[in-house]
Design a protein around this motif. Structure first.
Motif, short mmCIF file in Angstrom:
data_model
loop_
_atom_site.label_atom_id
_atom_site.label_comp_id
_atom_site.label_asym_id
_atom_site.label_seq_id
_atom_site.Cartn_x
_atom_site.Cartn_y
_atom_site.Cartn_z
N GLU A 310 -19.38 39.57 93.03
CA GLU A 310 -19.96 39.56 91.68
C GLU A 310 -19.15 38.66 90.76
OE1 GLU A 310 -20.87 43.58 90.26
OE2 GLU A 310 -20.71 44.28 92.33
N LYS A 311 -19.88 37.94 89.89
CA LYS A 311 -19.23 37.04 88.94
C LYS A 311 -19.30 37.56 87.51
CE LYS A 311 -21.68 33.53 90.35
NZ LYS A 311 -22.25 32.19 90.63
N SER A 312 -20.14 38.55 87.26
CA SER A 312 -20.29 39.07 85.91
C SER A 312 -20.76 40.52 85.98
CB SER A 312 -21.30 38.23 85.13
OG SER A 312 -22.57 38.25 85.77
N GLY A 313 -20.79 41.17 84.83
CA GLY A 313 -21.26 42.55 84.78
C GLY A 313 -20.14 43.54 84.47
N SER A 314 -20.50 44.80 84.40
CA SER A 314 -19.56 45.85 84.01
C SER A 314 -18.38 45.96 84.97
CB SER A 314 -20.28 47.20 83.94
OG SER A 314 -21.32 47.17 83.00
N PHE A 315 -18.64 45.83 86.28
CA PHE A 315 -17.56 45.99 87.24
C PHE A 315 -16.57 44.83 87.15
CE2 PHE A 315 -20.62 48.94 88.92
CZ PHE A 315 -19.85 49.93 89.51
N VAL A 316 -17.06 43.63 86.90
CA VAL A 316 -16.17 42.48 86.75
C VAL A 316 -15.34 42.61 85.48
CG1 VAL A 316 -16.08 39.99 86.43
CG2 VAL A 316 -17.67 40.96 88.09
N GLU A 317 -15.98 43.05 84.40
CA GLU A 317 -15.25 43.23 83.14
C GLU A 317 -14.15 44.27 83.30
OE1 GLU A 317 -18.39 44.27 80.54
OE2 GLU A 317 -19.26 42.25 80.48
N HIS A 318 -14.47 45.35 84.02
CA HIS A 318 -13.45 46.38 84.23
C HIS A 318 -12.35 45.88 85.17
CE1 HIS A 318 -11.58 50.29 84.73
NE2 HIS A 318 -11.55 50.04 86.03
N ALA A 319 -12.72 45.11 86.18
CA ALA A 319 -11.74 44.62 87.15
C ALA A 319 -10.65 43.81 86.46
CB ALA A 319 -12.42 43.79 88.22
N VAL A 320 -11.03 43.04 85.45
CA VAL A 320 -10.05 42.25 84.69
C VAL A 320 -9.04 43.19 84.05
CG1 VAL A 320 -9.74 40.69 82.75
CG2 VAL A 320 -11.67 40.37 84.31
N GLN A 321 -9.50 44.32 83.53
CA GLN A 321 -8.60 45.29 82.91
C GLN A 321 -7.75 46.02 83.95
OE1 GLN A 321 -8.41 45.73 79.48
NE2 GLN A 321 -9.86 44.03 79.31
N ALA A 322 -8.40 46.52 84.99
CA ALA A 322 -7.69 47.31 86.00
C ALA A 322 -6.66 46.47 86.76
CB ALA A 322 -8.69 47.91 86.98
N SER A 323 -6.92 45.18 86.92
CA SER A 323 -6.01 44.33 87.70
C SER A 323 -4.63 44.22 87.06
CB SER A 323 -6.62 42.93 87.86
OG SER A 323 -6.72 42.27 86.61
N LYS A 324 -4.53 44.56 85.79
CA LYS A 324 -3.24 44.52 85.11
C LYS A 324 -2.30 45.60 85.63
CE LYS A 324 -5.41 42.55 81.01
NZ LYS A 324 -5.79 42.73 79.60
#
Length: 445
Positions: A310-324
């Protein structure tokens, strides 16, 4: 809705600039908003909810070939005046290259065009679908025109009966059984709207079936149920996304079928990369069931390496946060408790895995050794509420190869996905404008 001025020189009726106070002061609206909640930011993610696993790199990489499947479409006006007419142009592609060619390219200080061309071996497949106010010669209405368009596409691409035979092979499980009594239930006949049980033995040579209730001709492609959301007046704009996703995955089925027929060992050496999650949406959702059965069969009898990114969407947006909160080479398996607490609003159902009615895989967030973050869907044998690593088919080999496919051109991008998108996507400008002119010149009005 305000009055317009399409048919006179009188002014528009403008919206009121004070009516919002009625909404703000309404106690029912205030009460409703107080019950709403949004997913938390990464600072609010509880560490005990993040169970991180390390990628186990395979001692020997089994992947020698990469196939990426992508598709795109643009919907253009053929006639803008009322009643308007529109048509959609699709382009799908299966990009093939050898894994070693990519590795060799990275080692070179300069890229030779001949070497780069090895990564551009793509087969483009085109589809044109009327989406409003257009009918085919010989068809009684718009709905039947769209149905016939999709049917003729499936029996003509990428070879005679190629996709249609792959669809039949999938839904009747012909890869493992020659049982002619296998049944696929079609929820609604496109003619009489009554449910029909389609037996494999009743599918004719031209991939049609006669409805036992009304005698109407049913195309095998009607099992996609797209006719249920097509309207003679409103058009077929609502099917475009569903059709794109379905065709992309039928391409995968077709390629798997070809490999099994020609050289089954290729499956154990090939990674299939799909742009987007491994799921069928909307009216086509039921196809996830035979797709999971196919994945199970291949996992037990051959090998299957398939991933949706996936390149966009709720899961991608969250992944950016969780990856921290993640280290390189770590993965976060996504189950109900995490998804409904941090990504998708709601509580879900304790006994029902996330998206069980559309997905045939589980999601995972992966942070590569290069600190790139990916949201991947990997096939499962059975949908689980809280999946374990053993529920993901070949997860370590797949994520290991994703790491090697990184592309520095775009954020968290992969070489095959970027290239496939470049080779099949249709831009708003100039592609859309040129296709509009092309369609207007060719269609008889």
């Amino acid at each position: 809705m305000s009055y317009g001025n399409d048919y006179s020189n009188k002014p528009f009726e403008r919206a009121s600039k004070t009516s919002h106070t009625n909404i703000i002061n309404d106690t029912t609206v205030q009460s409703f908003l107080s019950k709403c909640k949004i997913p938390p930011y990464h600072e609010e993610i509880d560490d005990k909810d993040i169970e991180l696993l390390m990628l186990e790199e395979p001692t020997k990489n089994p992947i020698k070939n990469i196939i990426t499947i992508d598709g795109g479409y643009t919907n253009v006006f053929v006639k803008e005046d009322f009643p308007s007419s529109t048509i959609a142009f699709f382009q799908f592609g299966a990009l093939f290259f050898k894994h070693q060619d990519l590795l060799d390219l990275k080692e070179k200080p300069f890229i030779d065009p001949e070497d780069f061309s090895k990564l551009q071996n793509i087969q483009r497949i085109k589809l044109v679908v009327p989406t409003k106010g257009i009918a085919l010669d010989g068809e009684i209405d718009f709905v039947s025109s769209v149905r016939r368009t999709i049917y003729e596409f499936f029996i003509s691409q990428p070879e005679r009966n190629g996709f249609m035979d792959a669809l039949k092979w999938l839904i009747f499980e012909e890869y493992s059984s020659s049982d002619n009594s296998k049944i696929w239930h079609l929820a609604t006949c496109p003619h009489c709207s009554i449910g029909v049980d389609i037996q494999r033995k009743n599918v004719q040579n031209d991939y049609t079936i006669t409805c036992p209730h009304c005698g109407g001709k049913i195309y095998l492609t009607d099992i996609l149920r797209l006719h249920e959301v097509i309207d003679n007046e409103l058009g077929a704009g609502g099917i475009l996304g569903y059709l794109t996703t379905a065709v992309e995955q039928i391409i995968i089925v077709y390629l798997i079928k070809q490999m099994l027929n020609i050289r089954p060992s290729l499956l154990s050496q090939t990674l299939f990369v799909k742009d987007g999650p491994l799921a069928f949406f909307g009216q086509t959702a039921n196809l996830h069931k035979p797709m999971r059965k196919l994945m199970t069969f291949l996992n037990q009898n051959h090998s299957i390496y398939l991933v949706g990114l996936e390149k966009s969407g709720s899961f991608v947006e969250h992944a950016v946060q969780a990856s921290k909160k993640m280290l390189p080479k770590q993965m976060l398996l996504l189950g109900n408790s995490y998804i409904y607490k941090y990504i998708i609003p709601g509580n879900g159902r304790d006994s029902e895995p996330y998206a069980i009615s559309s997905y045939y895989g589980h999601k995972v967030i992966f942070k590569s050794e290069h600190n790139n973050v990916y949201v991947a869907t990997i096939p499962n044998v059975q949908a689980m509420v809280e999946p374990q690593i053993s529920d993901y088919i070949n997860i370590n080999e797949i994520l290991y190869n994703i790491t090697a496919l990184k592309c520095d051109l775009y954020y968290n991008s992969l070489v095959p996905v970027v290239m496939a998108n470049k080779l099949v996507s249709l831009a708003d400008h100039p592609s859309s404008d040129l296709l509009k002119t092309f369609a207007q010149e060719k269609i008889i009005q």
